[in-house]
Design an enzyme around this catalytic site. Structure first.
Site, PDB file in Angstrom:
ATOM      1  N   LEU A 141       0.881  -1.156   0.000  1.00  0.00           N
ATOM      2  CA  LEU A 141       0.000   0.000   0.000  1.00  0.00           C
ATOM      3  C   LEU A 141       0.930   1.219   0.000  1.00  0.00           C
ATOM      4  O   LEU A 141       1.444   1.624   1.044  1.00  0.00           O
ATOM      5  CB  LEU A 141      -0.918  -0.005   1.222  1.00  0.00           C
ATOM      6  CG  LEU A 141      -2.086   0.976   1.170  1.00  0.00           C
ATOM      7  CD1 LEU A 141      -3.090   0.566   0.100  1.00  0.00           C
ATOM      8  CD2 LEU A 141      -2.770   1.076   2.523  1.00  0.00           C
ATOM      9  N   LEU A 239       2.698  -1.269   4.502  1.00  0.00           N
ATOM     10  CA  LEU A 239       2.472   0.175   4.427  1.00  0.00           C
ATOM     11  C   LEU A 239       3.802   0.851   4.103  1.00  0.00           C
ATOM     12  O   LEU A 239       4.654   1.072   4.968  1.00  0.00           O
ATOM     13  CB  LEU A 239       1.896   0.703   5.745  1.00  0.00           C
ATOM     14  CG  LEU A 239       0.628   0.018   6.262  1.00  0.00           C
ATOM     15  CD1 LEU A 239       0.069   0.770   7.471  1.00  0.00           C
ATOM     16  CD2 LEU A 239      -0.436  -0.101   5.181  1.00  0.00           C
ATOM     17  N   ASP A 240       3.968   1.178   2.833  1.00  0.00           N
ATOM     18  CA  ASP A 240       5.245   1.681   2.344  1.00  0.00           C
ATOM     19  C   ASP A 240       5.492   3.110   2.818  1.00  0.00           C
ATOM     20  O   ASP A 240       4.612   3.971   2.731  1.00  0.00           O
ATOM     21  CB  ASP A 240       5.251   1.639   0.810  1.00  0.00           C
ATOM     22  CG  ASP A 240       6.515   2.217   0.222  1.00  0.00           C
ATOM     23  OD1 ASP A 240       7.578   1.601   0.418  1.00  0.00           O
ATOM     24  OD2 ASP A 240       6.440   3.278  -0.428  1.00  0.00           O
ATOM     25  N   ALA A 241       6.713   3.349   3.330  1.00  0.00           N
ATOM     26  CA  ALA A 241       7.152   4.705   3.707  1.00  0.00           C
ATOM     27  C   ALA A 241       6.163   5.406   4.622  1.00  0.00           C
ATOM     28  O   ALA A 241       6.017   6.629   4.595  1.00  0.00           O
ATOM     29  CB  ALA A 241       7.417   5.551   2.459  1.00  0.00           C
ATOM     30  N   VAL A 242       5.485   4.640   5.459  1.00  0.00           N
ATOM     31  CA  VAL A 242       4.362   5.191   6.228  1.00  0.00           C
ATOM     32  C   VAL A 242       4.818   6.179   7.299  1.00  0.00           C
ATOM     33  O   VAL A 242       4.024   7.022   7.740  1.00  0.00           O
ATOM     34  CB  VAL A 242       3.526   4.044   6.838  1.00  0.00           C
ATOM     35  CG1 VAL A 242       4.272   3.347   7.965  1.00  0.00           C
ATOM     36  CG2 VAL A 242       2.161   4.532   7.299  1.00  0.00           C
TER      37      VAL A 242
END
Length: 582
Positions: A141, A239-242
């Protein structure tokens, strides 16, 4: 209305009130809550998920791969990937993380143009769903930013339509001096729009434009995306780079309280929709900050163990496990309902921020220089006050472990397998990059073609070339795949290697790295000991307190341990897994 439904509504309202407390013009939280629950099809629920339940065990192993890591002439890449999984991974690897498989404009998928479509160069949703039918599927995501070529951003440029108010902007005169970023490019991108000149926030690149979660419509849009992914079989959400999700001018704009609250909300919704779904946060930041994303078992189910790659590689190239042991002894056990996600290679590289405070600046520089001598590249970031610091080492792990700080040697393959033997023994769920499973080396041609450092470890195998390499048992690819399959097969059968089983770090000196693991029912013990040096080392069996009136067995060598002399010689980079139950 059921009690569970009322409880969920109150929880969602609480999360929204916390997230939007200081945001002007966001006041009808009940309406937002109703839209969110309708979007997730949670208007009526009958139960409340428990936070402290482990929906995983020692059989969970994740393969990390791009959708086109294997390509050919006869069919689309996702079908080749599915065939590879069935031929080489079935029965030993039960989960697969397919890196962004959506239409994109840059960063090998992490600048998403359309979140709702599969990149037609890879395949289609049927291919994704077919893999999800056979393997537990992790999907990204990419929640912090999207592509500047996305319909949302094109509407932002026009000044009207969906997306026209989705993006974070700032004024060049704002105080942005504290903003923490992993890049050296300018933070703000000048963009002419239908509403005049705007300066768009870009944490990563000017093609990756940051979304503005102060607008609830952005949150609802991503919740709709989550619902679609669940319907397509996704069970693990990365959760990418969240960590960069919420921005406030005048702050560091990383790890802000609103970011943590957004994660709590997303976890709440996801686990109500599919109880055994898993949220994993990708937060490539210093260790203590990373740990905060567990929350109280109410944020991430899994967090990436980002400090492991630099510390383990440093251990094996220096021949001393001092820093690895110090770090491991400082790590709290993951409480039930949470787990570490262990990896030592990825599509990015060996991150150095998670080693800050764990390795000295001199140690980091030595590691960087050693990796550069092995053909690696270095990516940089802008630190406080404009200082330029190494952010990431870009190198294939097989080449990273070809030698020591003294140079290449003949122990590369053994050192590489030792690294994985250690990772497989650690508390947590192991993730294996496909290019580690296949012992793929540095891809200098791709690096030259793209001029992007990370391309060095993003090789695309031709299906026929891979088949030939794996059919020849003399190649590094065939040998390593065979060894890795065997180690994973052993690991997945041991209750003491459950991701939440007890772990203690053993004190065996600098050259022997040891762990004691005990199964949750306390019946099985495993002593994992690895020689991390290029010289033979003697292991005193008394130092690991083996009880001499029962039989002990080395799972790796598949032989009974001889206790008569109470000593065992470990060859360079040899690992033993000594257990009382076999």
């Amino acid at each position: 209305m059921t009690d569970a439904t009322e409880h969920l509504q109150q929880r969602v309202l609480h999360h929204l009130a916390t997230i939007y407390r200081d945001v002007e013009h966001v006041d009808d939280l009940e309406a937002i809550m109703a839209r969110i629950l309708a979007t997730m099809r949670l208007d009526e629920v009958n139960s409340t998920p428990e936070h402290f339940i482990n929906h995983w065990d020692q059989q969970d192993v994740v393969l990390i791969t791009y959708g086109d890591s294997i390509c050919g002439q006869q069919q689309q890449p996702l079908k080749y990937l599915h065939q590879f999984l069935d031929d080489h991974c079935k029965g030993i690897i039960n989960s697969v993380h397919i890196l962004p498989f959506f239409p994109y404009s840059s960063d090998d998928g992490f600048a998403v143009i359309d979140y709702s479509s599969v990149n037609d160069a890879l395949g289609d949703w049927q291919d994704i769903e077919a893999i999800a039918d056979d393997y537990r599927l992790m999907a990204d995501l990419v929640i912090n930013h999207c592509s500047s070529r996305s319909p949302w951003f094109q509407n932002f440029i026009k000044g009207s339509g969906t997306g026209s108010d989705y993006f974070m902007t700032a004024d060049p005169t704002d105080d942005l001096s504290q903003v923490v970023r992993p890049r050296t490019s300018p933070l703000l991108r000048e963009t002419e729009t239908g509403n005049g000149l705007q300066h768009v926030w870009c944490t990563f690149s000017h093609d990756q434009v940051d979304l503005d979660f102060r607008n609830p419509e952005v949150l609802i849009a991503f919740i709709s995306i989550i619902r679609q992914y669940l319907d397509s079989g996704v069970k693990l959400f990365r959760l990418d780079a969240v960590a960069f999700l919420w921005k406030i001018v005048g702050t560091s704009s990383i790890n802000l309280p609103q970011t943590h609250e957004c994660i709590r909300l997303l976890r709440c919704l996801i686990e109500h929709a599919v109880e055994d779904a898993v949220v994993i946060t990708e937060t490539n930041i210093p260790n203590q900050q990373n740990l905060s994303y567990f929350g109280n078992a109410n944020e991430a189910h899994w967090i990436y163990n980002f400090s492991l790659p630099p510390l383990l590689v440093n251990t094996l190239v220096t021949g001393n496990c001092r820093y690895l042991k110090q770090w491991l002894m400082s790590m709290p056990p993951a409480q039930n309902g949470t787990a570490y996600f262990n990896f030592i290679a990825s599509h990015d590289g060996i991150g150095l921020r998670p080693a800050e405070g764990l390795l000295s600046e001199e140690e980091i520089n030595q590691l960087v220089n050693t990796m550069a001598s092995f053909g690696g590249c270095v990516s940089w970031r802008t630190a406080d006050h404009g200082q330029r610091k190494p952010y990431e080492i870009n190198i294939a792990l097989y080449d990273a472990l070809q030698g020591t700080i003294n140079g290449p040697d003949r122990w590369g393959e053994q050192r590489f397998l030792c690294a994985h033997s250690i990772m497989f023994a650690l508390e947590g769920v192991p993730g294996i990059y496909i290019h580690s499973l296949l012992a793929t080396g540095n891809d200098y041609e791709k690096l030259k073609h793209t001029q992007h450092n990370r391309s060095i470890n993003r090789h695309r195998w031709d299906d026929q070339a891979l088949a030939e390499a794996l059919a020849d048992d003399r190649t590094q690819h065939s040998k390593v795949l065979g060894h890795m399959r065997r180690l994973i097969d052993i690991r997945t059968k041991q209750p003491a290697f459950h991701p939440n089983a007890t772990q203690f770090t053993l004190q065996l000196g600098g050259q022997l790295f040891g762990l004691w693991r005990q199964s949750l029912d306390r019946k099985q013990s495993i002593f994992s000991v690895s020689n991390v040096s290029d010289e033979p080392q003697l292991l005193n069996l008394g130092d690991i307190n083996l009880i001499d009136n029962i039989d002990w067995f080395d799972l790796v060598a598949q032989e009974k341990v001889d206790l008569s002399g109470m000593e065992m010689e470990l060859a360079p980079y040899q690992t033993v897994w000594i257990t009382n139950i076999f």
